[in-house]
Design a protein around this motif. Sequence first.
Motif, PDB file in Angstrom:
ATOM      1  N   GLY A   2      -3.930   5.536  -4.613  1.00 17.49           N
ATOM      2  CA  GLY A   2      -3.593   7.097  -3.723  1.00 17.49           C
ATOM      3  C   GLY A   2      -2.181   7.669  -4.670  1.00 17.49           C
ATOM      4  O   GLY A   2      -1.242   7.059  -5.448  1.00 17.49           O
ATOM      5  N   LYS A   3      -1.926   8.620  -4.506  1.00 19.03           N
ATOM      6  CA  LYS A   3      -1.021   9.061  -4.547  1.00 19.03           C
ATOM      7  C   LYS A   3       0.408   8.580  -4.635  1.00 19.03           C
ATOM      8  O   LYS A   3       1.085   8.557  -5.800  1.00 19.03           O
ATOM      9  N   THR A   4       1.251   8.452  -3.418  1.00 26.16           N
ATOM     10  CA  THR A   4       2.317   7.913  -3.714  1.00 26.16           C
ATOM     11  C   THR A   4       2.495   7.020  -4.227  1.00 26.16           C
ATOM     12  O   THR A   4       3.924   6.484  -5.378  1.00 26.16           O
ATOM     13  N   THR A  57      -9.732  14.210  -8.171  1.00 27.87           N
ATOM     14  CA  THR A  57      -8.725  13.672  -7.460  1.00 27.87           C
ATOM     15  C   THR A  57      -8.637  14.015  -5.626  1.00 27.87           C
ATOM     16  O   THR A  57      -7.782  15.357  -5.811  1.00 27.87           O
ATOM     17  N   VAL A  58      -8.679  13.414  -5.163  1.00 24.43           N
ATOM     18  CA  VAL A  58      -8.780  13.425  -3.790  1.00 24.43           C
ATOM     19  C   VAL A  58      -7.962  12.498  -3.107  1.00 24.43           C
ATOM     20  O   VAL A  58      -7.383  11.426  -3.192  1.00 24.43           O
ATOM     21  N   ASP A  59      -7.548  12.904  -1.335  1.00 22.53           N
ATOM     22  CA  ASP A  59      -6.682  12.052  -0.925  1.00 22.53           C
ATOM     23  C   ASP A  59      -7.446  11.313  -0.128  1.00 22.53           C
ATOM     24  O   ASP A  59      -6.851  10.298   0.200  1.00 22.53           O
ATOM     25  N   GLU A  60      -8.249  11.721   0.423  1.00 23.08           N
ATOM     26  CA  GLU A  60      -9.620  10.582   1.146  1.00 23.08           C
ATOM     27  C   GLU A  60     -10.906  10.579   0.766  1.00 23.08           C
ATOM     28  O   GLU A  60     -11.362  11.166   0.134  1.00 23.08           O
ATOM     29  N   MET A  75      -9.042   9.087  -6.170  1.00 19.68           N
ATOM     30  CA  MET A  75      -8.173   8.975  -5.567  1.00 19.68           C
ATOM     31  C   MET A  75      -6.368   9.157  -6.088  1.00 19.68           C
ATOM     32  O   MET A  75      -5.391   9.085  -5.331  1.00 19.68           O
ATOM     33  N   GLU A  76      -6.027   8.263  -7.639  1.00 16.84           N
ATOM     34  CA  GLU A  76      -5.122   8.285  -8.495  1.00 16.84           C
ATOM     35  C   GLU A  76      -4.959   8.934  -9.721  1.00 16.84           C
ATOM     36  O   GLU A  76      -4.184   9.445 -10.208  1.00 16.84           O
ATOM     37  N   HIS A  79      -2.731  11.996 -10.825  1.00 14.19           N
ATOM     38  CA  HIS A  79      -1.258  11.260 -10.248  1.00 14.19           C
ATOM     39  C   HIS A  79      -0.451  10.852 -11.276  1.00 14.19           C
ATOM     40  O   HIS A  79       0.646  10.953 -12.020  1.00 14.19           O
TER      41      HIS A  79
END
Length: 126
Positions: A2-4, A57-60, A75-76, A79
Amino acid sequence: MGKTNTIDSLEYVFENYNITKAINVGIVGCCDESIKIGTLFCTNKLLPNVNFASITTVDEPLESDENLQTLLVDMESSHFKETCLKYIKDVYVFKVVSDYLDVTIPKKSFVIELIQNSFKSWRKYI
């Protein structure tokens, strides 16, 4: 994942260590079921004997390819690439096909097996 998590981890590493090359190796969903699970791609460089494809790249996790305009989805990776390029120029993004847009997170042992099986193809870039 994931991004964060990706951005926070990379910023910590770059701010506390002298890094000259960054390599992201991970799994990716694929919208083309004719591509075998375990197939390796580099998504940001054309490399000899390594498949190339663009990635979204997606968040979900995606359940369908209805709005997907690329072969691969994760998902990353965007980023990872964007954050690394703020600090260095030598960045590689390698992805191994793990599923065909399945929202179920694969087992860790399966992911490890996929990455280990692809190692010979990307190890020379370390």
